[in-house]
Scaffold this active site. Sequence first.
Site, PDB file in Angstrom:
ATOM      1  N   ARG A 148       0.619  -1.356   0.065  1.00  0.00           N
ATOM      2  CA  ARG A 148      -0.134   0.104  -0.037  1.00  0.00           C
ATOM      3  C   ARG A 148       0.802   1.244  -0.090  1.00  0.00           C
ATOM      4  NH1 ARG A 148      -1.481   1.673   4.565  1.00  0.00           N
ATOM      5  NH2 ARG A 148      -2.337  -0.236   5.397  1.00  0.00           N
ATOM      6  N   LYS A 204      -8.273   6.235 -19.435  1.00  0.00           N
ATOM      7  CA  LYS A 204      -8.718   6.665 -20.607  1.00  0.00           C
ATOM      8  C   LYS A 204      -7.466   6.690 -21.710  1.00  0.00           C
ATOM      9  CE  LYS A 204     -12.413   7.321 -18.331  1.00  0.00           C
ATOM     10  NZ  LYS A 204     -12.810   8.703 -17.646  1.00  0.00           N
ATOM     11  N   TYR A 258     -17.086  16.334 -15.275  1.00  0.00           N
ATOM     12  CA  TYR A 258     -17.368  14.978 -15.261  1.00  0.00           C
ATOM     13  C   TYR A 258     -18.481  14.449 -14.507  1.00  0.00           C
ATOM     14  CZ  TYR A 258     -16.402  10.102 -15.222  1.00  0.00           C
ATOM     15  OH  TYR A 258     -16.570   8.742 -14.853  1.00  0.00           O
ATOM     16  N   ASP A 287      -7.883  18.814 -14.786  1.00  0.00           N
ATOM     17  CA  ASP A 287      -8.473  17.655 -14.984  1.00  0.00           C
ATOM     18  C   ASP A 287      -7.984  17.644 -16.628  1.00  0.00           C
ATOM     19  OD1 ASP A 287      -9.528  15.327 -16.228  1.00  0.00           O
ATOM     20  OD2 ASP A 287     -11.148  15.215 -14.795  1.00  0.00           O
TER      21      ASP A 287
HETATM   22  C1  LIG Z   1     -13.323   9.062 -16.587  1.00  0.00           C
HETATM   23  C2  LIG Z   1     -13.065  10.330 -15.952  1.00  0.00           C
HETATM   24  C3  LIG Z   1     -12.783  10.692 -14.753  1.00  0.00           C
HETATM   25  C4  LIG Z   1     -12.953   9.656 -13.547  1.00  0.00           C
HETATM   26  O1  LIG Z   1     -12.088   8.712 -13.660  1.00  0.00           O
HETATM   27  P1  LIG Z   1     -12.074   7.153 -13.316  1.00  0.00           P
HETATM   28  O2  LIG Z   1     -10.780   6.620 -13.779  1.00  0.00           O
HETATM   29  O3  LIG Z   1     -13.220   6.437 -13.960  1.00  0.00           O
HETATM   30  O4  LIG Z   1     -12.399   6.941 -11.960  1.00  0.00           O
HETATM   31  C5  LIG Z   1     -12.530  11.990 -14.239  1.00  0.00           C
HETATM   32  N1  LIG Z   1     -12.453  12.936 -15.246  1.00  0.00           N
HETATM   33  C6  LIG Z   1     -12.800  12.775 -16.380  1.00  0.00           C
HETATM   34  C7  LIG Z   1     -12.632  14.025 -17.435  1.00  0.00           C
HETATM   35  C8  LIG Z   1     -12.954  11.417 -16.996  1.00  0.00           C
HETATM   36  O5  LIG Z   1     -13.218  11.471 -18.239  1.00  0.00           O
END
Ligand SMILES: *Cc1c(COP(=O)(O)O)cnc(C)c1O
Length: 379
Positions: free
Chosen positions: A46, A195, A98, A170
């Site tokens: 961890r 992603k 998001y 983000d």
């Molecule tokens: C998918 C996504 C998230 C969240 O990420 P996870 O890996 O699904 O927890 C946050 N911001 C954006 C823009 C996203 O596309």
Amino acid sequence: MKFNTKTIHGGQIIDPAYNSVMTPIYQTSTYAQDSPGINKGFEYSRTHNPTRTALQNAFASLENAKYGVAFSSGLAAVDAIIKLLKPGDEVISTNDLYGGTYRLFTKIFEKYGVKFHFTSMHNLEDVKLLINQKTKIIWAETPTNPMINVFDISGLAEISKSNNLLFVVDNTFASPYLQNPLEMGADVVMHSATKYLAGHSDVVLGALMLNDEEVAEKLYFTQNASGAVPGPQDCFLTLRGIKTLHVRMQRHCENASKVAHFLNSNQMVEKVYWPGLETHFNHEVAKRQMRNFGGMLSFRIKGYTKDQTIKFLERLHLFTLAESLGGVESLCGHPATMTHASIPREEREKSGVTDSLIRLSVGIEDSDDLIEDLQNAFL
Ligand SMILES: *Cc1c(COP(=O)(O)O)cnc(C)c1O
């Protein structure tokens, strides 16, 4: 080192155990100690794991940051940032956010006394008006999901600096291939590595990149203390995905451009949201701060009801109807009932997420096949 080299070598070392060229998957929860406290820097997974360390170094390298912090999901990374705050603190965020981030802010952290303001970030004056003594963080997403809005990162950074705030971007939709917010004045970059970074729709993982040592220490502390860490197998898959990020992104951008222009010239289409189109609201800002325009786009078909929109999605074959984005395969989605279902209708429609909106994650297949698939779905 240039970006296309960093994706492959950035922060990576030949593994010291057996000189393996690829980072091994250290599938272990614990490490042998020679005597209590005498060890090779690893005690419990961890806290530290060599595969995760290699990934964190790759993350830092991609955003030209000093520190990379890996989490078990993008939302766990968001969670760690908001845990820097205490009750009474305030966050200013975009209203085109998001859905999962919005849910985390309003359904979890509001309970603990953190206050969130949601505003369009197109007008920097609107952001300034919301700043008071309790404001601690500006949270921006650009391009946004699913309206593909683009916000002026340098402009927001300036406001943040002059008010002594932490500015978080983000950067999931752009990926580090298209823009590096730290270089435009952001303090922390967040990614859902699920992603584009991992890129193959086979892992859920999150990342934070930053330069400030004090904030980094707090984030590493939360990573260990709250425990939302990714497993070594997921770290390996993400490292493997990153090695082709630049090649994939180049094709994502090329294909999205072709699809956007095809849709834009179709009589039945009301509007296409893609920052590379001159008709895009913030095309000029996108040209200035992004190296290309990305693989994500949304569009609306003239006069379509919710049912007609859903039928259109069902007629697509190469574009798989699914949540998520940024994988090699093309996906389509209906934000109003899928990714953004947790946002109240009124809030959602204000930001443009109506029942007729379709979102595409344009993959790296042959663009002719993708366009043919869309063409066949129009009646
Ligand atoms: C998918 C996504 C998230 C969240 O990420 P996870 O890996 O699904 O927890 C946050 N911001 C954006 C823009 C996203 O596309």
